[in-house]
Design a protein around this motif. Structure first.
Motif, PDB file in Angstrom:
ATOM      1  N   MET A 178      49.616  38.356  56.034  1.00 27.86           N
ATOM      2  CA  MET A 178      48.657  38.673  54.980  1.00 27.86           C
ATOM      3  C   MET A 178      49.374  38.763  53.648  1.00 27.86           C
ATOM      4  O   MET A 178      50.583  38.903  53.601  1.00 27.86           O
ATOM      5  CB  MET A 178      47.933  39.989  55.290  1.00 27.86           C
ATOM      6  N   GLU A 179      48.587  38.619  52.582  1.00 33.17           N
ATOM      7  CA  GLU A 179      49.129  38.674  51.235  1.00 33.17           C
ATOM      8  C   GLU A 179      48.617  39.925  50.524  1.00 33.17           C
ATOM      9  O   GLU A 179      47.515  40.400  50.806  1.00 33.17           O
ATOM     10  CB  GLU A 179      48.698  37.447  50.435  1.00 33.17           C
ATOM     11  N   ALA A 180      49.433  40.420  49.601  1.00 29.14           N
ATOM     12  CA  ALA A 180      49.017  41.560  48.791  1.00 29.14           C
ATOM     13  C   ALA A 180      49.576  41.376  47.388  1.00 29.14           C
ATOM     14  O   ALA A 180      50.766  41.074  47.229  1.00 29.14           O
ATOM     15  CB  ALA A 180      49.527  42.864  49.389  1.00 29.14           C
ATOM     16  N   PRO A 181      48.755  41.547  46.363  1.00 26.30           N
ATOM     17  CA  PRO A 181      49.294  41.492  45.003  1.00 26.30           C
ATOM     18  C   PRO A 181      50.216  42.682  44.774  1.00 26.30           C
ATOM     19  O   PRO A 181      49.925  43.809  45.205  1.00 26.30           O
ATOM     20  CB  PRO A 181      48.041  41.581  44.123  1.00 26.30           C
ATOM     21  N   ALA A 182      51.317  42.443  44.099  1.00 25.28           N
ATOM     22  CA  ALA A 182      52.287  43.517  43.875  1.00 25.28           C
ATOM     23  C   ALA A 182      51.731  44.628  42.996  1.00 25.28           C
ATOM     24  O   ALA A 182      52.284  45.736  42.987  1.00 25.28           O
ATOM     25  CB  ALA A 182      53.561  42.944  43.260  1.00 25.28           C
ATOM     26  N   THR A 183      50.650  44.365  42.287  1.00 31.51           N
ATOM     27  CA  THR A 183      50.018  45.425  41.486  1.00 31.51           C
ATOM     28  C   THR A 183      49.576  46.598  42.359  1.00 31.51           C
ATOM     29  O   THR A 183      49.415  47.717  41.866  1.00 31.51           O
ATOM     30  CB  THR A 183      48.805  44.875  40.713  1.00 31.51           C
ATOM     31  N   LEU A 184      49.401  46.370  43.670  1.00 31.46           N
ATOM     32  CA  LEU A 184      49.024  47.458  44.571  1.00 31.46           C
ATOM     33  C   LEU A 184      50.125  48.508  44.694  1.00 31.46           C
ATOM     34  O   LEU A 184      49.873  49.619  45.173  1.00 31.46           O
ATOM     35  CB  LEU A 184      48.677  46.908  45.953  1.00 31.46           C
ATOM     36  N   LEU A 185      51.332  48.186  44.258  1.00 29.86           N
ATOM     37  CA  LEU A 185      52.413  49.165  44.299  1.00 29.86           C
ATOM     38  C   LEU A 185      52.195  50.294  43.296  1.00 29.86           C
ATOM     39  O   LEU A 185      52.895  51.312  43.348  1.00 29.86           O
ATOM     40  CB  LEU A 185      53.757  48.484  44.057  1.00 29.86           C
ATOM     41  N   ALA A 186      51.237  50.129  42.421  1.00 29.03           N
ATOM     42  CA  ALA A 186      50.855  51.210  41.505  1.00 29.03           C
ATOM     43  C   ALA A 186      49.723  52.049  42.071  1.00 29.03           C
ATOM     44  O   ALA A 186      49.331  53.054  41.469  1.00 29.03           O
ATOM     45  CB  ALA A 186      50.429  50.626  40.148  1.00 29.03           C
ATOM     46  N   ASP A 187      49.190  51.661  43.225  1.00 24.59           N
ATOM     47  CA  ASP A 187      48.045  52.328  43.846  1.00 24.59           C
ATOM     48  C   ASP A 187      48.563  53.313  44.899  1.00 24.59           C
ATOM     49  O   ASP A 187      49.022  52.909  45.974  1.00 24.59           O
ATOM     50  CB  ASP A 187      47.146  51.264  44.493  1.00 24.59           C
ATOM     51  N   TRP A 212      60.874  52.491  54.010  1.00 24.75           N
ATOM     52  CA  TRP A 212      59.899  51.480  53.579  1.00 24.75           C
ATOM     53  C   TRP A 212      60.375  50.792  52.306  1.00 24.75           C
ATOM     54  O   TRP A 212      60.308  49.567  52.176  1.00 24.75           O
ATOM     55  CB  TRP A 212      58.545  52.167  53.371  1.00 24.75           C
ATOM     56  N   TRP A 213      60.883  51.567  51.356  1.00 24.70           N
ATOM     57  CA  TRP A 213      61.364  51.003  50.094  1.00 24.70           C
ATOM     58  C   TRP A 213      62.616  50.154  50.308  1.00 24.70           C
ATOM     59  O   TRP A 213      62.802  49.132  49.637  1.00 24.70           O
ATOM     60  CB  TRP A 213      61.650  52.112  49.083  1.00 24.70           C
ATOM     61  N   TYR A 214      63.458  50.549  51.240  1.00 24.53           N
ATOM     62  CA  TYR A 214      64.653  49.762  51.541  1.00 24.53           C
ATOM     63  C   TYR A 214      64.250  48.344  51.943  1.00 24.53           C
ATOM     64  O   TYR A 214      64.854  47.362  51.507  1.00 24.53           O
ATOM     65  CB  TYR A 214      65.445  50.437  52.658  1.00 24.53           C
ATOM     66  N   SER A 215      63.232  48.233  52.759  1.00 24.33           N
ATOM     67  CA  SER A 215      62.744  46.921  53.195  1.00 24.33           C
ATOM     68  C   SER A 215      62.036  46.187  52.061  1.00 24.33           C
ATOM     69  O   SER A 215      62.294  45.011  51.796  1.00 24.33           O
ATOM     70  CB  SER A 215      61.805  47.106  54.381  1.00 24.33           C
ATOM     71  N   LEU A 216      61.155  46.889  51.375  1.00 25.12           N
ATOM     72  CA  LEU A 216      60.359  46.260  50.323  1.00 25.12           C
ATOM     73  C   LEU A 216      61.205  45.815  49.140  1.00 25.12           C
ATOM     74  O   LEU A 216      60.999  44.720  48.599  1.00 25.12           O
ATOM     75  CB  LEU A 216      59.277  47.232  49.846  1.00 25.12           C
ATOM     76  N   SER A 217      62.156  46.644  48.720  1.00 30.21           N
ATOM     77  CA  SER A 217      62.899  46.330  47.499  1.00 30.21           C
ATOM     78  C   SER A 217      63.660  45.023  47.618  1.00 30.21           C
ATOM     79  O   SER A 217      63.748  44.250  46.652  1.00 30.21           O
ATOM     80  CB  SER A 217      63.861  47.473  47.146  1.00 30.21           C
ATOM     81  N   SER A 218      64.209  44.747  48.792  1.00 27.05           N
ATOM     82  CA  SER A 218      64.937  43.488  48.985  1.00 27.05           C
ATOM     83  C   SER A 218      64.022  42.292  48.805  1.00 27.05           C
ATOM     84  O   SER A 218      64.398  41.292  48.173  1.00 27.05           O
ATOM     85  CB  SER A 218      65.561  43.466  50.390  1.00 27.05           C
ATOM     86  N   VAL A 219      62.812  42.389  49.336  1.00 23.15           N
ATOM     87  CA  VAL A 219      61.834  41.310  49.206  1.00 23.15           C
ATOM     88  C   VAL A 219      61.338  41.193  47.768  1.00 23.15           C
ATOM     89  O   VAL A 219      61.185  40.097  47.223  1.00 23.15           O
ATOM     90  CB  VAL A 219      60.658  41.559  50.178  1.00 23.15           C
ATOM     91  N   LEU A 220      61.124  42.334  47.133  1.00 25.01           N
ATOM     92  CA  LEU A 220      60.528  42.356  45.803  1.00 25.01           C
ATOM     93  C   LEU A 220      61.444  41.736  44.742  1.00 25.01           C
ATOM     94  O   LEU A 220      60.977  41.053  43.827  1.00 25.01           O
ATOM     95  CB  LEU A 220      60.193  43.805  45.434  1.00 25.01           C
ATOM     96  N   VAL A 221      62.745  41.975  44.856  1.00 22.82           N
ATOM     97  CA  VAL A 221      63.659  41.451  43.826  1.00 22.82           C
ATOM     98  C   VAL A 221      64.060  40.003  44.085  1.00 22.82           C
ATOM     99  O   VAL A 221      64.590  39.333  43.185  1.00 22.82           O
ATOM    100  CB  VAL A 221      64.932  42.328  43.706  1.00 22.82           C
ATOM    101  N   ALA A 222      63.818  39.514  45.303  1.00 24.34           N
ATOM    102  CA  ALA A 222      64.357  38.211  45.702  1.00 24.34           C
ATOM    103  C   ALA A 222      63.936  37.040  44.817  1.00 24.34           C
ATOM    104  O   ALA A 222      64.801  36.249  44.388  1.00 24.34           O
ATOM    105  CB  ALA A 222      64.011  37.920  47.158  1.00 24.34           C
ATOM    106  N   LEU A 231      53.186  40.243  53.965  1.00 25.32           N
ATOM    107  CA  LEU A 231      53.490  41.251  54.965  1.00 25.32           C
ATOM    108  C   LEU A 231      52.670  41.003  56.219  1.00 25.32           C
ATOM    109  O   LEU A 231      51.661  40.296  56.184  1.00 25.32           O
ATOM    110  CB  LEU A 231      53.253  42.661  54.437  1.00 25.32           C
ATOM    111  N   VAL A 232      53.144  41.567  57.304  1.00 25.50           N
ATOM    112  CA  VAL A 232      52.459  41.423  58.585  1.00 25.50           C
ATOM    113  C   VAL A 232      51.732  42.733  58.889  1.00 25.50           C
ATOM    114  O   VAL A 232      52.007  43.760  58.276  1.00 25.50           O
ATOM    115  CB  VAL A 232      53.448  41.046  59.705  1.00 25.50           C
ATOM    116  N   PRO A 233      50.784  42.706  59.836  1.00 24.54           N
ATOM    117  CA  PRO A 233      49.937  43.881  60.064  1.00 24.54           C
ATOM    118  C   PRO A 233      50.696  45.171  60.364  1.00 24.54           C
ATOM    119  O   PRO A 233      50.203  46.260  60.037  1.00 24.54           O
ATOM    120  CB  PRO A 233      49.068  43.452  61.250  1.00 24.54           C
TER     121      PRO A 233
END
Length: 205
Positions: A1-10, A37-47, A71-73
């Motif tokens: 599934m896809e998610a806009p990164a703007t959801l990180l402010a939600d 969770w952030w350890y996993s996300l941050s690597s993807v987010l900066v890539a 991301l996956v379910p």
């Protein structure tokens, strides 16, 4: 599934995603789950931006409204992409990263109680690793310090060390995975330097 990164402010969305991480990592304290969770996300987010900076010399925009996260379910992240190129130099890239990382860190800290400075250190290490993973070690090491300095946010300076023939990130951060009942990461800073070096040499061959 896809998610806009703007959801990180939600806060509600972030809280739900971190809550789902308990299925993977166990019912640990909220700040522990938030950090993992952030350890996993941050690597993807900066890539996307970091890799394109090395590859093309012109980075993709890391701003939240330009980035889509895959991301996956079960809550794990499989990648991210940006919809536009960011014109300008490191100052512009740093400012865009500051907005994205600052927002995400602020939301996670508010939702879980995780330490913002610890989350910032994780972001530093993610940037260092993603730079190294491009395969251009000299350029990675040269870019890491100036890029993190341009971001600001109190993030620590990236550090690197040699392990045999390999250059690795000398981590400033801990993902706290061991507090969820898992072994410490190979490069975890919360072990003796001798143990870390031994494990890294074994992993890298």
């Amino acid at each position: 599934m896809e998610a806009p990164a703007t959801l990180l402010a939600d806060a509600a969305w972030v809280s739900a995603r971190i809550g789902g991480a308990a299925k993977l990592y166990g019912c640990s304290r909220p700040e522990v789950l938030g950090t993992i969770w952030w350890y996993s996300l941050s690597s993807v987010l900066v890539a996307p931006s970091v890799e394109s900076l090395v590859r093309d010399g012109e980075p993709l925009d890391p701003s939240l409204d330009a980035v889509t996260i895959d991301l996956v379910p079960d809550g794990r992240f499989t990648g991210a992409r940006s919809s536009r190129v960011l014109r300008g130099g490191l100052a512009e890239l740093g400012a865009a990263f500051a907005g994205t990382l600052g927002t995400a860190i602020g939301t996670i800290a508010a939702v879980t109680g995780a330490n913002p400075r610890a989350l910032g250190a994780i972001a530093t290490d993610s940037i260092g690793n993603r730079l190294l993973w491009t395969g251009d070690t000299d350029r990675a090491v040269a870019l890491a310090g100036p890029l993190v300095a341009a971001i600001g946010l109190g993030m620590p300076e990236p550090r690197f060390s040699r392990v045999g023939r390999n250059t690795v990130v000398r981590r400033a951060s801990c993902c706290l995975i061991y507090e969820a009942g898992n072994p410490k990461c190979t490069s975890c800073p919360r072990q003796t330097p001798e143990e870390r070096d031994r494990r890294l040499r074994a992993a890298l061959g």
